[in-house]
Design a protein around this motif. Sequence first.
Motif, PDB file in Angstrom:
ATOM      1  N   LYS A  45       0.824  -1.224   0.000  1.00 53.00           N
ATOM      2  CA  LYS A  45       0.000   0.000   0.000  1.00 53.00           C
ATOM      3  C   LYS A  45       0.853   1.267   0.000  1.00 53.00           C
ATOM      4  O   LYS A  45       0.413   2.310  -0.481  1.00 53.00           O
ATOM      5  CB  LYS A  45      -0.937   0.014   1.210  1.00 53.00           C
ATOM      6  N   ASP A  46       2.074   1.180   0.539  1.00 52.34           N
ATOM      7  CA  ASP A  46       2.949   2.353   0.556  1.00 52.34           C
ATOM      8  C   ASP A  46       3.444   2.717  -0.842  1.00 52.34           C
ATOM      9  O   ASP A  46       3.841   3.863  -1.076  1.00 52.34           O
ATOM     10  CB  ASP A  46       4.161   2.118   1.472  1.00 52.34           C
ATOM     11  N   LYS A  47       3.443   1.764  -1.750  1.00 44.38           N
ATOM     12  CA  LYS A  47       3.905   2.032  -3.116  1.00 44.38           C
ATOM     13  C   LYS A  47       2.780   2.449  -4.056  1.00 44.38           C
ATOM     14  O   LYS A  47       3.007   3.152  -5.030  1.00 44.38           O
ATOM     15  CB  LYS A  47       4.597   0.794  -3.692  1.00 44.38           C
ATOM     16  N   VAL A  48       1.552   1.993  -3.751  1.00 47.36           N
ATOM     17  CA  VAL A  48       0.396   2.300  -4.603  1.00 47.36           C
ATOM     18  C   VAL A  48       0.187   3.809  -4.660  1.00 47.36           C
ATOM     19  O   VAL A  48       0.231   4.497  -3.639  1.00 47.36           O
ATOM     20  CB  VAL A  48      -0.870   1.582  -4.081  1.00 47.36           C
ATOM     21  N   GLY A  49      -0.021   4.306  -5.868  1.00 44.46           N
ATOM     22  CA  GLY A  49      -0.221   5.737  -6.073  1.00 44.46           C
ATOM     23  C   GLY A  49       1.054   6.458  -6.465  1.00 44.46           C
ATOM     24  O   GLY A  49       1.004   7.584  -6.936  1.00 44.46           O
ATOM     25  N   ARG A  50       2.174   5.801  -6.276  1.00 43.77           N
ATOM     26  CA  ARG A  50       3.450   6.395  -6.677  1.00 43.77           C
ATOM     27  C   ARG A  50       3.733   6.064  -8.140  1.00 43.77           C
ATOM     28  O   ARG A  50       2.959   5.382  -8.794  1.00 43.77           O
ATOM     29  CB  ARG A  50       4.584   5.881  -5.789  1.00 43.77           C
ATOM     30  N   MET A  51       4.863   6.559  -8.609  1.00 49.51           N
ATOM     31  CA  MET A  51       5.284   6.311  -9.985  1.00 49.51           C
ATOM     32  C   MET A  51       6.544   5.452  -9.985  1.00 49.51           C
ATOM     33  O   MET A  51       7.364   5.546  -9.065  1.00 49.51           O
ATOM     34  CB  MET A  51       5.572   7.623 -10.715  1.00 49.51           C
ATOM     35  N   PHE A  52       6.670   4.636 -11.013  1.00 51.11           N
ATOM     36  CA  PHE A  52       7.888   3.863 -11.246  1.00 51.11           C
ATOM     37  C   PHE A  52       8.110   3.849 -12.752  1.00 51.11           C
ATOM     38  O   PHE A  52       7.214   3.476 -13.508  1.00 51.11           O
ATOM     39  CB  PHE A  52       7.748   2.437 -10.709  1.00 51.11           C
ATOM     40  N   GLY A  53       9.259   4.289 -13.191  1.00 50.20           N
ATOM     41  CA  GLY A  53       9.533   4.311 -14.630  1.00 50.20           C
ATOM     42  C   GLY A  53       8.502   5.113 -15.404  1.00 50.20           C
ATOM     43  O   GLY A  53       8.073   4.699 -16.476  1.00 50.20           O
ATOM     44  N   ASN A  54       8.044   6.220 -14.852  1.00 49.85           N
ATOM     45  CA  ASN A  54       7.035   7.093 -15.478  1.00 49.85           C
ATOM     46  C   ASN A  54       5.676   6.424 -15.645  1.00 49.85           C
ATOM     47  O   ASN A  54       4.873   6.845 -16.467  1.00 49.85           O
ATOM     48  CB  ASN A  54       7.526   7.641 -16.825  1.00 49.85           C
ATOM     49  N   LYS A  55       5.413   5.373 -14.885  1.00 49.40           N
ATOM     50  CA  LYS A  55       4.113   4.696 -14.912  1.00 49.40           C
ATOM     51  C   LYS A  55       3.571   4.636 -13.491  1.00 49.40           C
ATOM     52  O   LYS A  55       4.309   4.588 -12.517  1.00 49.40           O
ATOM     53  CB  LYS A  55       4.247   3.263 -15.461  1.00 49.40           C
ATOM     54  N   HIS A  56       2.266   4.600 -13.374  1.00 44.44           N
ATOM     55  CA  HIS A  56       1.616   4.526 -12.066  1.00 44.44           C
ATOM     56  C   HIS A  56       1.776   3.136 -11.466  1.00 44.44           C
ATOM     57  O   HIS A  56       1.816   2.138 -12.182  1.00 44.44           O
ATOM     58  CB  HIS A  56       0.121   4.834 -12.183  1.00 44.44           C
ATOM     59  N   ILE A  57       1.836   3.089 -10.153  1.00 42.89           N
ATOM     60  CA  ILE A  57       1.776   1.830  -9.416  1.00 42.89           C
ATOM     61  C   ILE A  57       0.355   1.719  -8.881  1.00 42.89           C
ATOM     62  O   ILE A  57      -0.128   2.615  -8.182  1.00 42.89           O
ATOM     63  CB  ILE A  57       2.788   1.793  -8.251  1.00 42.89           C
ATOM     64  N   ILE A  58      -0.312   0.637  -9.247  1.00 43.77           N
ATOM     65  CA  ILE A  58      -1.708   0.442  -8.875  1.00 43.77           C
ATOM     66  C   ILE A  58      -1.842  -0.775  -7.965  1.00 43.77           C
ATOM     67  O   ILE A  58      -0.954  -1.611  -7.890  1.00 43.77           O
ATOM     68  CB  ILE A  58      -2.608   0.282 -10.123  1.00 43.77           C
ATOM     69  N   GLU A  59      -2.976  -0.853  -7.285  1.00 40.55           N
ATOM     70  CA  GLU A  59      -3.245  -2.022  -6.451  1.00 40.55           C
ATOM     71  C   GLU A  59      -3.843  -3.128  -7.316  1.00 40.55           C
ATOM     72  O   GLU A  59      -4.431  -2.855  -8.377  1.00 40.55           O
ATOM     73  CB  GLU A  59      -4.173  -1.657  -5.296  1.00 40.55           C
ATOM     74  N   PRO A  60      -3.737  -4.376  -6.898  1.00 42.92           N
ATOM     75  CA  PRO A  60      -4.239  -5.491  -7.701  1.00 42.92           C
ATOM     76  C   PRO A  60      -5.718  -5.379  -8.072  1.00 42.92           C
ATOM     77  O   PRO A  60      -6.103  -5.778  -9.178  1.00 42.92           O
ATOM     78  CB  PRO A  60      -3.984  -6.711  -6.813  1.00 42.92           C
ATOM     79  N   GLY A  61      -6.531  -4.814  -7.202  1.00 37.40           N
ATOM     80  CA  GLY A  61      -7.960  -4.691  -7.491  1.00 37.40           C
ATOM     81  C   GLY A  61      -8.258  -3.887  -8.744  1.00 37.40           C
ATOM     82  O   GLY A  61      -9.313  -4.053  -9.360  1.00 37.40           O
ATOM     83  N   GLU A  62      -7.327  -3.027  -9.131  1.00 36.52           N
ATOM     84  CA  GLU A  62      -7.537  -2.220 -10.333  1.00 36.52           C
ATOM     85  C   GLU A  62      -7.376  -3.027 -11.623  1.00 36.52           C
ATOM     86  O   GLU A  62      -7.658  -2.518 -12.704  1.00 36.52           O
ATOM     87  CB  GLU A  62      -6.587  -1.021 -10.327  1.00 36.52           C
ATOM     88  N   LEU A  63      -6.965  -4.275 -11.496  1.00 37.55           N
ATOM     89  CA  LEU A  63      -6.855  -5.134 -12.680  1.00 37.55           C
ATOM     90  C   LEU A  63      -8.189  -5.751 -13.088  1.00 37.55           C
ATOM     91  O   LEU A  63      -8.311  -6.316 -14.165  1.00 37.55           O
ATOM     92  CB  LEU A  63      -5.835  -6.257 -12.440  1.00 37.55           C
ATOM     93  N   ARG A  64      -9.188  -5.632 -12.209  1.00 32.41           N
ATOM     94  CA  ARG A  64     -10.511  -6.171 -12.569  1.00 32.41           C
ATOM     95  C   ARG A  64     -10.985  -5.473 -13.839  1.00 32.41           C
ATOM     96  O   ARG A  64     -10.750  -4.290 -14.045  1.00 32.41           O
ATOM     97  CB  ARG A  64     -11.511  -5.933 -11.447  1.00 32.41           C
ATOM     98  N   ASP A  65     -11.620  -6.225 -14.690  1.00 33.55           N
ATOM     99  CA  ASP A  65     -12.141  -5.716 -15.967  1.00 33.55           C
ATOM    100  C   ASP A  65     -11.036  -5.330 -16.944  1.00 33.55           C
ATOM    101  O   ASP A  65     -11.263  -4.547 -17.860  1.00 33.55           O
ATOM    102  CB  ASP A  65     -13.101  -4.528 -15.758  1.00 33.55           C
ATOM    103  N   THR A  66      -9.827  -5.832 -16.743  1.00 33.00           N
ATOM    104  CA  THR A  66      -8.768  -5.653 -17.736  1.00 33.00           C
ATOM    105  C   THR A  66      -8.453  -7.016 -18.328  1.00 33.00           C
ATOM    106  O   THR A  66      -8.747  -8.054 -17.734  1.00 33.00           O
ATOM    107  CB  THR A  66      -7.481  -5.058 -17.120  1.00 33.00           C
TER     108      THR A  66
END
Length: 102
Positions: A45-66
């Motif tokens: 959770k401390d990493k979610v919302g941050r950026m890595f390599g100019n991309k967002h870090i998201i939580e696993p739940g955001e993969l639903r419907d992908t």
Amino acid sequence: YPEIQTLIDTQEPIYVWGTGSLTQRLFTMSNLHKCNIIAYVDNNKDKVGRMFGNKHIIEPGELRDTKERILILSVYDSLAIKQQILDMCLENKYITIDKLVI
């Protein structure tokens, strides 16, 4: 790593699950940064919302419907991540790097 090279060649949109030391190492020492990465996924959770390599870090739940493939990059948790994908009933296919040398 042939798996990464294939993803670069095809430019298939992917999610990368894991932002730990392995991903950081591959980002700087391989061509991982040339992949068509949509976002990074992490359970921390401390990493979610941050950026890595100019991309967002998201939580696993955001993969639903992908539907895009997930590249799992974790030294110790890849089996747990695979199980989490199954438990979440995600339809995404996933890929790991075989014979990983760290």
